[in-house]
Each structure stands twice: as C-alpha cells, then as structure tokens.
Enzyme design. Structure first.
Site, mmCIF file in Angstrom:
data_model
loop_
_atom_site.group_PDB
_atom_site.id
_atom_site.type_symbol
_atom_site.label_atom_id
_atom_site.label_comp_id
_atom_site.label_asym_id
_atom_site.label_seq_id
_atom_site.Cartn_x
_atom_site.Cartn_y
_atom_site.Cartn_z
ATOM 1 N N ASP A 398 0.823 -1.207 0.000
ATOM 2 C CA ASP A 398 0.000 0.000 0.000
ATOM 3 C C ASP A 398 0.858 1.258 0.000
ATOM 4 O OD1 ASP A 398 -2.649 1.326 0.433
ATOM 5 O OD2 ASP A 398 -1.669 1.973 2.279
ATOM 6 N N GLU A 451 0.983 -0.400 -5.115
ATOM 7 C CA GLU A 451 0.050 0.703 -5.331
ATOM 8 C C GLU A 451 0.907 1.958 -5.430
ATOM 9 O OE1 GLU A 451 -3.594 3.245 -3.366
ATOM 10 O OE2 GLU A 451 -1.952 2.486 -2.173
#
Length: 720
Positions: A398, A451
C-alpha cells in the site's frame, strides 16, 4: 544489596538476573532469591514435589530468600492467597536467544527477527514455556506483564542483551494468556506496550497481545503450492478485492468468522471465476474505520474474524478450491496509538524523531525509519511471515508513492532532502528492493503488487536493471482516465476520447493491474453503477460496457466487491454489501457478465499471455472520437490460440454496418455482447457468426461489417 533489592521490588531498573535466581556461595551452597509480591509463603521443591528448602520473607516486601544445599534443578512452591503454584524459577535459566540472531537483526535480517522476537514457544532442557523477546534500546528496564502474573509490572523484569534487545523465558506458560511489555523509558515513565511481533491479539478495542498456539496447523494445499512456478506460461490474473468485515455480515451485523467466510465467499468467487481474492489489510489494527490501513500488529491476523488458525484454514480452503490469496500489506506508516509502536521505548524508535521525516500530514500517522536496520528487519520479517506461515500468494504493498518521496503531501520547507539534496527517499527505495529480492529468493512465484500512483520509473523492472523489482503495479492513470470518461454524458464523450486511448501509450511500460478498487466507491462517489450517467437503463449499459472493455484491455484485473453486481451506494465498512439488489434482473445480469468475462479470460490465451507485451495488442479503431468507438485486437504473442477483437460503442446510438479491420480472413464469431438480454440489455448484436470481406481497413487485410449495440462492448473471435 538491600538497596538493590528494594529497587527491584519497586520496579526500578536493576539487573534482575544479578539478584534473583540461584547464586553460588563460598561454601558450595546456593542462595536463591525470588520476587513474588503478594505471596504468603514459598519453598524450594524438587521435580517430585519434595521440599528442599523453605524460603524466608525478607524485610523487603515481595522478596523471598533461601539456601539450597543440593545441586541440580529446583522448582518453586508459591503460596498465594487463593492458590498454591508449583513452577520453575524463570531466573534459574540461562539466555535462550543466540547472540548471532540478534546481530543479524541489527544488520536488517527479517528472517532472524521472525525466529527471535515475540512470544515464542521453546523448551529449555526438559521445561516447556514461552520466551518473550523485544527490541527497546532506549529503555532502562523492560518487564513482561500479563494474565500469568496478575499484570504486576514488578514480577518479571527481562534480561537486557546486546543491541537493546530484551528477553525472558517464562516456564509452563501455554497458549492463550494476554500480555504486554512494561517499558521504562529513559525519563522514568512506564509505558505499557503491545508486542510489535505478536502473532495473536485480543479483539479490539482491547489492545493486549496474546500468547499464540504452537504451530501445528496441518496444511492440505501441497498441490497448489507446488504449481506456484514463476517460470510457467503466464496465467490469467483476475482479482476480487474483499473487505472481510463487510463483504457479508451475520444476523447481528457482526463480521463473519473465517470458517463462515470460507463457506460463503469461496463458492461465490468460484462461481464468478476470479483467480484470486485480495483482502484489505487484516493485520491487526485498532481503528476499524481505517479499513485496516493503519495497522499496529504486523504479524497478527485481526481477532475480528477469529484465531490465526482460522485464517490459515481459510487460506487452505481457498487453495483447495483453486483460488489464490493476496493480502494488502502496509509498510508506509503506522498510527500513534499509545499501546503501539510510537515512542515505543520512550523515544523515536520505529519512526523518525524529526516530524518532517516521521509524520504523514495527510493521514496523521507516523512514517517508518527505513534507514534503521532493525526497522527494516521488522517489516521484512512481517512480509515473510505472512507468505511463509500463511501460504499467501501475494502482497499488495500500500501507498508506495508516499514511501518513495520525502516531500509526499508536504509543502516547501516541510520536508528534509536526501543526502544528495533530492526528494527521493533512498532508504525506502533500498527497503522495497530488499523486500522484493527476498520474496523472490525465498518464495518464487509469489506476487508483489505496488500501489504506486506516480510515474516512478521501473517499478516492475528488475532490480539488476535499476528497478524496484515488483511483479505488478496498479495502473492508477488508466483507472482515473477511463472512469472520468465513463462518468461523462455520452454526448460529451467525443471531446474526451483520449481518456480511453492514452493508457495504451504506456500500457506495456510496467506489468500493470487495472484496479477498480475500494478507493473508487467511497466518500460520496456512490458505487460504480451509481457513477454512470443517464437513466437506469443507461447506467447498467454503461457499467456492462466498461467492465467488458476493462477485461479486454491489456493488464491484469482487479474489481472491488459489490461492483460485480452493480451496488448503487458507497461502500460502508460497517455493514454488509447490498445483496438484496440481486433480486433485480439487471443486477443479476451484471453479475452473470462478470462471471462470463472471467470465464472468457481463462479460456482465451490471447487475453492473458500477452497482457504485458506490446506484441499482444493491435489497434483497429483508435481515433473514431465522433462515434466514441474503440476497437482493438488481442492475440497470443507466442502464436498460440486465435485472436480476439474487442469493440466498444460508448454512445447511446446503435451503429450498423460499422467496418472494422481484422488480421485473419474467414469466419468470426461473436462470443460476448454486453447488450445481450442475458445480461439485461436490448439484445442487439451480430447473430453469432460473421464472415470477413477482403477489403483492407485499419492496417489489416480483412474487414468485418458489424452491428454495434448502444453503450456496449462486444468480443469476436476468429474461428479455427
């Protein structure tokens, strides 16, 4: 000595092993001291319970002393007000942690940290128990407190080791007790901290760690694990993104436990033919409203769904069903909850001391200090733990962009340049490369997905070529452009045609995943269906056309739960998806379409073998902005299978006799049409089968004359 004993009894910093336990006397006997505040009496016994010596209460409250005349081991018989306890003396044991492991952690070795820290079941001689170990270099004193000692911070001070590590073996402790560390900071404050390497936690909002069970889970997924081969022919990758706490809830609006999720979610994913489930973070997190993206227990599955073994059973069941499991994993930041990593030993330890480096202004969270080897060992160990211990098939890392740039979310003057004066976080870059290097070395075939929302070059390039070494990267640009296009009224789309085509300029620069994720259906945007323009018929038609365009577009696929049946509303993490919508035929039609898209992907090499290679893609129609038509050919660059033609008409008007160039003469068959009545459409199409005409068009020698239904995508495939 009396002052030292008093300090010990007061919970002050003292070398407990220099005072407690057995110590030789000049005459060959041993003096034994035990700290047991609240005990009424005590004796030393042998393994059969025979009394060896009576202990005398000293003048210092809680301290007992005795003389042992014989050699060999002894046990304690402690008389408490409500029970008699017989147990070995923790301070009679030598060190249990190999110094070489501690040196390896200090050098950044995550595997060593996994073996050393946390609550580990070990055996010292013939005595089973749990070794507690933690890193707290600024602490004056660390004690372990828990259900096994009445949470008394005086009872079990730990032994200090090289590099600021602390350890203590507690005999006969079994699985289940709650515990924390009582950390005495340099200024004398006593901080109660959860174990950073806890493998199990209690249910939030409670914050204690839990002694885990022994590792006895019997895996049955050997066949799945054996086929996880990075050198194999590329396989379809279609990911169903799931928030485990809100996919479906029980009758009391509580999250499902892992066995129930396995029973309900796995058949559903099989029905829709997704290849993988991606779980939003299930690492333990104090605030459910963070969706798991502000974790503090990087080694423990959240207790919201049950035990760690329950999660292992879920993964095992997924693998037996032919479904991979990917975990969203957060190494970018952590919250500042008092029981967590922030100021863990009274000083900045896991984070930077300077808030210009150590705080995320956007999220009010703290940033890991990637320049500290023990911190990177902690993060690396977490990643390896999930992949190794829980057999996970991938990690989606993330907020990578926030890790890569020191000025992320900061104004001028609010950030510290790197050693070369630049904005790149060189320590984070080194960490990400090490993460990918170790996963590839120890667990070949496991996915690592970034990401990353900027144009950082080479996210999926090999580390040897200067890249970061991820296997995949989310294509955020494609997602933003195409969603923006689809949200426009069809009458306006002609002026924004490049939003559909621009993604193909860079589609093969990285190994991309096309993400329609949870972030696109929150904060008042509505569900994916609710973002489409027009009346209900047009909204459903737009959604179906978009999904089929996405599945044909180069790049692997990710779809957040609820989009597969057309949820209208925002995703709400505190309640179940709106499953009642499936009572409506159009919602069922979207769900049927997604299942058929995945089935088509699985059986069509043209759609997946070249999805990251430019040789697997050819334009047919890229520039018909006036009609909002897009057409392209997908084929296997290695020559297998037959080509597939995807055509989208994104206006509300049908187009007849629309010519599209194709590379192969003969019959082509319409294999999917989002306007089919089967999916809730108007059933306009091409009657199944068409023949090419020998007329050059769009750079191809043959053409097809097609009927293009309104707001629809069709697939045609050359017959063999």
């Amino acid at each position: 000595m009396s002052q030292t004993l008093q300090a010990l009894a007061d919970g002050l910093p003292v070398d407990a092993f220099a005072v407690l336990g057995p110590h030789p006397l000049a005459d060959g006997r041993r003096q034994v001291r035990v700290l047991a505040p609240g005990a009424e009496a005590m004796g030393l016994i042998d393994s059969r319970g025979k009394l060896l010596a009576r202990m005398q209460a000293s003048a210092i409250d809680g301290v007992f002393e005795g003389i042992l005349s014989i050699e060999g081991p002894y046990r304690l018989r402690i008389v408490w007000p409500d029970m008699v306890q017989e147990i070995e003396d923790p301070y009679a044991f030598a060190v249990t942690l190999d110094e070489s492991l501690l040196l390896q952690i200090a050098a950044g070795d995550g595997q060593a940290l996994r073996r050393a820290l946390g609550a580990q079941h070990v055996q010292c001689g013939e005595v089973p128990g749990v070794r507690f170990a933690v890193w707290a270099p600024h602490a004056q004193r660390v004690a372990v407190v828990g259900d096994f000692n009445g949470w008394d911070v005086r009872r079990h001070p730990m032994r200090q080791r090289i590099g600021g590590f602390w350890e203590l073996f507690l005999p006969r402790v079994e699985a289940g007790p709650r515990y924390k560390y009582a950390v005495t900071a340099a200024d004398g404050r006593v901080l109660l901290k959860a174990d950073p390497v806890a493998r199990q936690t209690e249910l939030p909002p409670a914050t204690a760690s839990v002694v885990p069970g022994t590792d006895t889970f019997a895996w049955t997924d050997a066949a799945w694990m054996a086929k996880r081969d990075p050198s194999a022919v590329p396989a379809p990758l279609s990911i169903y993104e799931v928030h485990a706490a809100s996919w479906r809830r029980d009758g009391h609006n509580q999250p499902l436990d892992w066995p129930t999720l396995a029973e309900q979610l796995i058949p559903y994913v099989q029905q829709l033919r997704f290849t993988h489930i991606e779980l939003l973070p299930i690492t333990e997190h104090p605030f459910g409203g963070s969706w798991g993206y502000q974790p503090l227990g990087l080694y423990a599955p959240t207790a919201r769904h049950g035990s760690p073994d329950g999660f292992a059973q879920f993964v095992d069941a997924c693998h037996r069903a032919g479904i991979g499991v990917i975990l969203d994993w957060v190494s970018a930041h952590f919250p500042d909850d008092a029981h967590g990593l922030a100021q863990f030993d009274g000083a900045a330890l896991y984070e930077h001391a300077d808030p210009r480096e150590g705080m995320h202004r956007d999220w009010n969270t703290l940033i890991y200090n990637y320049g500290r080897p023990e911190v990177t060992a902690y993060l690396l160990g977490s990643a390896l733990e999930w992949i190794d211990h829980y057999h996970l098939d991938g990690l989606r890392v993330d907020a990578v962009a926030s890790m890569l740039y020191r000025d992320y979310g900061r104004a001028e003057g609010e950030w510290v340049p790197n050693a070369h004066g630049g904005r790149e976080n060189l320590e984070a870059v080194a960490f990400l490369r090490q993460l990918n290097r170790e996963i590839a070395a120890h667990f070949p075939g496991v996915l690592t997905i970034a990401e990353e929302s900027t144009a950082w070059p080479g996210v999926t390039a090999a580390i040897s070529d200067g890249g970061l070494g991820f296997t995949h990267k989310w294509n955020m640009g494609w997602m933003h452009d195409t969603l923006s296009y689809m949200q426009r009224d069809p009458a306006e789309r002609a002026h924004h045609h490049s939003q559909l085509t621009f993604g193909l300029v860079y589609a093969f620069d990285e190994r991309f995943v096309l993400p329609i994720s949870h972030d696109e259906v929150v904060h008042g945007t509505g569900g994916l269906l609710g973002q489409m323009p027009g009346d209900d018929w047009r909204r459903f038609a737009n959604l179906r056309a978009y999904l089929a365009l996405m599945w044909a577009h180069p790049g692997d696929k990710l779809l957040f739960m609820g989009a597969e049946f057309g949820q209208w509303a925002d995703w709400n993490h505190d309640q179940s998806l709106d499953w009642h919508l499936l009572e409506g035929a159009r919602h069922r039609g979207v769900q049927l379409l997604v299942g058929d898209l995945n089935a088509t992907l699985r059986r069509t090499p043209a759609l997946y073998r070249g999805t990251h290679r430019a040789k697997g893609f050819d334009w047919s129609v890229a520039d018909d902005a006036r009609n909002s038509v897009l057409a392209f050919i997908r084929h296997d660059p290695d020559g297998g299978g037959v080509p597939l033609l995807a055509v989208s008409n994104l206006t509300a008007q049908p187009l007849h006799d629309y010519g599209v160039g194709v590379p192969r003469a003969g019959a082509w068959r319409e294999i999917l049409n989002t306007d089919s009545a089967h999916y809730g459409g108007s059933n306009l199409g091409n009657s199944g089968r068409l023949a090419t005409e020998p007329m050059g068009m769009h750079g191809h020698a043959q053409r097809l004359r097609l009927t293009l239904p309104p707001l629809a995508t069709i697939y045609l495939q050359a017959e063999k």
